[in-house]
Design an enzyme around this catalytic site. Structure first.
Site, PDB file in Angstrom:
ATOM      1  N   GLU A  96       0.806  -1.212   0.000  1.00 33.21           N
ATOM      2  CA  GLU A  96       0.000   0.000   0.000  1.00 33.21           C
ATOM      3  C   GLU A  96       0.842   1.266   0.000  1.00 33.21           C
ATOM      4  O   GLU A  96       1.975   1.279   0.495  1.00 33.21           O
ATOM      5  CB  GLU A  96      -0.908  -0.001   1.230  1.00 33.21           C
TER       6      GLU A  96
ATOM      7  N   CYS B 219       3.472   8.539   1.008  1.00 30.21           N
ATOM      8  CA  CYS B 219       3.966   7.626   2.036  1.00 30.21           C
ATOM      9  C   CYS B 219       4.199   6.270   1.369  1.00 30.21           C
ATOM     10  O   CYS B 219       3.259   5.621   0.910  1.00 30.21           O
ATOM     11  CB  CYS B 219       2.894   7.556   3.129  1.00 30.21           C
TER      12      CYS B 219
ATOM     13  N   CYS C  51       6.460  -6.767   7.375  1.00 31.10           N
ATOM     14  CA  CYS C  51       7.548  -6.176   8.152  1.00 31.10           C
ATOM     15  C   CYS C  51       8.002  -7.176   9.205  1.00 31.10           C
ATOM     16  O   CYS C  51       7.195  -7.927   9.739  1.00 31.10           O
ATOM     17  CB  CYS C  51       7.045  -4.894   8.838  1.00 31.10           C
TER      18      CYS C  51
ATOM     19  N   CYS D  55       6.105  -4.775  15.724  1.00 30.79           N
ATOM     20  CA  CYS D  55       5.749  -3.819  16.776  1.00 30.79           C
ATOM     21  C   CYS D  55       4.300  -4.096  17.231  1.00 30.79           C
ATOM     22  O   CYS D  55       3.426  -4.346  16.406  1.00 30.79           O
ATOM     23  CB  CYS D  55       5.886  -2.383  16.270  1.00 30.79           C
TER      24      CYS D  55
ATOM     25  N   CYS E 273       1.330  -2.007  15.706  1.00 33.28           N
ATOM     26  CA  CYS E 273       1.299  -1.731  14.257  1.00 33.28           C
ATOM     27  C   CYS E 273       0.616  -2.853  13.497  1.00 33.28           C
ATOM     28  O   CYS E 273       0.961  -4.030  13.642  1.00 33.28           O
ATOM     29  CB  CYS E 273       2.726  -1.534  13.755  1.00 33.28           C
TER      30      CYS E 273
ATOM     31  N   CYS F  86      -1.273   6.180   9.865  1.00 27.56           N
ATOM     32  CA  CYS F  86      -0.083   5.452  10.325  1.00 27.56           C
ATOM     33  C   CYS F  86      -0.452   4.147  10.982  1.00 27.56           C
ATOM     34  O   CYS F  86      -1.314   4.106  11.861  1.00 27.56           O
ATOM     35  CB  CYS F  86       0.649   6.249  11.395  1.00 27.56           C
TER      36      CYS F  86
HETATM   37  N1  SAH Z   1       9.180   0.847  10.305  1.00 25.02           N
HETATM   38  C1  SAH Z   1       9.255   2.263  10.264  1.00 25.02           C
HETATM   39  C2  SAH Z   1       8.263   2.943   9.329  1.00 25.02           C
HETATM   40  C3  SAH Z   1       6.818   2.485   9.366  1.00 25.02           C
HETATM   41  S1  SAH Z   1       5.699   3.100  10.514  1.00 25.02           S
HETATM   42  C4  SAH Z   1       9.172   2.822  11.670  1.00 25.02           C
HETATM   43  O1  SAH Z   1       8.974   2.054  12.605  1.00 25.02           O
HETATM   44  O2  SAH Z   1       9.363   4.010  11.860  1.00 25.02           O
HETATM   45  C5  SAH Z   1       5.600   4.813  10.389  1.00 25.02           C
HETATM   46  C6  SAH Z   1       5.114   5.449  11.703  1.00 25.02           C
HETATM   47  O3  SAH Z   1       3.780   5.045  12.048  1.00 25.02           O
HETATM   48  C7  SAH Z   1       5.998   5.012  12.854  1.00 25.02           C
HETATM   49  O4  SAH Z   1       6.295   6.032  13.733  1.00 25.02           O
HETATM   50  C8  SAH Z   1       5.118   3.988  13.508  1.00 25.02           C
HETATM   51  O5  SAH Z   1       5.554   3.719  14.768  1.00 25.02           O
HETATM   52  C9  SAH Z   1       3.753   4.625  13.375  1.00 25.02           C
HETATM   53  N2  SAH Z   1       2.630   3.710  13.645  1.00 25.02           N
HETATM   54  C10 SAH Z   1       2.593   2.394  13.436  1.00 25.02           C
HETATM   55  N3  SAH Z   1       1.418   1.879  13.869  1.00 25.02           N
HETATM   56  C11 SAH Z   1       0.693   2.904  14.362  1.00 25.02           C
HETATM   57  C12 SAH Z   1      -0.629   3.009  14.935  1.00 25.02           C
HETATM   58  N4  SAH Z   1      -1.420   1.953  15.084  1.00 25.02           N
HETATM   59  N5  SAH Z   1      -1.036   4.234  15.310  1.00 25.02           N
HETATM   60  C13 SAH Z   1      -0.258   5.323  15.137  1.00 25.02           C
HETATM   61  N6  SAH Z   1       0.970   5.274  14.593  1.00 25.02           N
HETATM   62  C14 SAH Z   1       1.453   4.089  14.206  1.00 25.02           C
END
Ligand code: SAH
Length: 345
Positions: free
Chosen positions: A91, A104, A111, A115, A118, A338
């Site tokens: 996406e 973006c 991934c 996390c 996420c 995000c």
């Molecule tokens: N792997 C990279 C880039 C992808 S995520 C990283 O970790 O930075 C991009 C941003 O979105 C990151 O700051 C991530 O932590 C945030 N993000 C991921 N899941 C989220 C969620 N459920 N709510 C808000 N932000 C989120």
């Protein structure tokens, strides 16, 4: 199988031409048609016939196919689902601001970081994207704008905040940046490209030498190692303390700063004590904090704090004189915000 034309940066293309006894001045004409004018069908003028025949015989010029497009009714964000050659899907999101866009981009299918907050991580890592699949997201989104929102095909910022951990796919991401930066093509400035990382130290160590000037965003999310371990499992291997030391060594230009992203999760990392500790570790750095209210997704374990709590958190940071922005949520009605990207849904 033919290799993709969009895997080549400018100097790769010159080299390929030279090695095949063709005039390497065709490289700038080709970059111009493909990346600046974005009219690849027209790319037959000002190029010697033998170069054209060679390229058509040896290179693939196809782009990732658009599977679906979802437009937000709320704020005109656009979420694309792309189908790749092997059937995987990724996406990409266009985020509007005054008839211009940030894009973006995804850097991996799924991934490996896993996390806890996420949605993308729930899929696990399927594979890295190639440079052409990264650059292809940009070109397809641009062409979609030209067709569907004529006059608005202006993508001025590139952020690697889609699916994947960009520094875990460093080589392909680096080459994509080189293509975006090329003055023969899209000519996007260093300062307009941001790579976001969960804190993958091997990639951060390559930053200064290989992608100097590109903006860095670090997903920090908790100043406490224990809590961060729970949110970002690679923190156990690369603890925040060490990550910050490496980040501090990245040289910044005069106007540049590091963005620290902080997801606010209700009753987990949203207390004044969390804010104080965050302020303490970032005070005095060239820092900019992006507070991201947690975005929910199907079966998500966390919730978003209320606005009062978010504002109280920011007020504490203000006392440390660190510029802090509460990030507005764009595109959440189409799960394009995000952490909501998960191509299965
Ligand atoms: N792997 C990279 C880039 C992808 S995520 C990283 O970790 O930075 C991009 C941003 O979105 C990151 O700051 C991530 O932590 C945030 N993000 C991921 N899941 C989220 C969620 N459920 N709510 C808000 N932000 C989120």
């Amino acid at each position: 199988m033919k290799q993709s034309f969009y895997n080549l940066n400018f100097s790769d293309l010159e080299t390929v031409l030279r090695q095949n006894d063709l005039n390497d001045s065709a490289a700038s004409v080709l970059f111009n048609w493909h990346y600046k004018k974005k009219e690849k069908a027209q790319c037959t003028t000002n190029i010697a016939k033998d170069s054209l025949v060679f390229l058509q015989d040896n290179f693939d010029f196809s782009l990732p196919e658009i599977d679906t497009v979802q437009e937000s009714n709320k704020d005109r964000s656009v979420k694309f689902l792309f189908r790749l050659k092997d059937g995987h899907k990724v996406e990409t999101v266009l985020i509007p601001f005054h008839k211009k866009y940030s894009i973006c981009l995804s850097s991996q299918v799924g991934c490996a970081m896993n996390c806890s907050f996420c949605f993308t991580g729930k899929q696990g890592l399927k594979r890295n994207l190639t440079t052409s699949e990264i650059v292809g997201q940009f070109l397809q989104a641009w062409l979609w704008l030209a067709k569907n929102r004529p006059g608005e095909e202006r993508i001025l910022n590139v952020v690697f905040m889609g699916q994947g951990e960009p520094l875990h796919n460093f080589d392909a991401v680096k080459k994509a940046c080189e293509i975006f930066l090329s003055q023969h093509g899209t000519s996007i400035g260093f300062q307009k490209i941001t790579i976001s990382t969960a804190g993958y130290i091997p990639g951060l160590k390559r930053w200064s030498q290989e992608i100097p000037g590109v903006n860095l965003a670090l997903s920090l999310h908790s100043p406490f190692e224990e809590k961060r371990n729970e949110l970002i499992p690679i923190n156990k291997k690369y603890p925040l303390d060490e990550v910050l030391k490496v980040v501090d060594q990245i040289p910044l230009s005069k106007k540049q700063f590091i963005t620290y992203e902080y997801i606010l999760i209700k009753h987990f990392n949203d207390s004044p004590d969390d804010a104080k500790k965050l302020g303490t570790i970032l005070a005095g750095k060239r820092a900019y904090i992006n507070l991201i209210p947690f975005n929910t997704f199907p079966e998500s374990p966390y919730q978003c704090p209320d606005l009062d709590t978010i504002e109280r958190f920011k007020a504490v940071l203000d006392t440390y004189k660190i510029p802090t922005l509460i990030r507005g949520t764009k595109g959440d009605d189409v799960l394009a915000a995000c952490g909501q990207l998960n191509s299965k849904y």
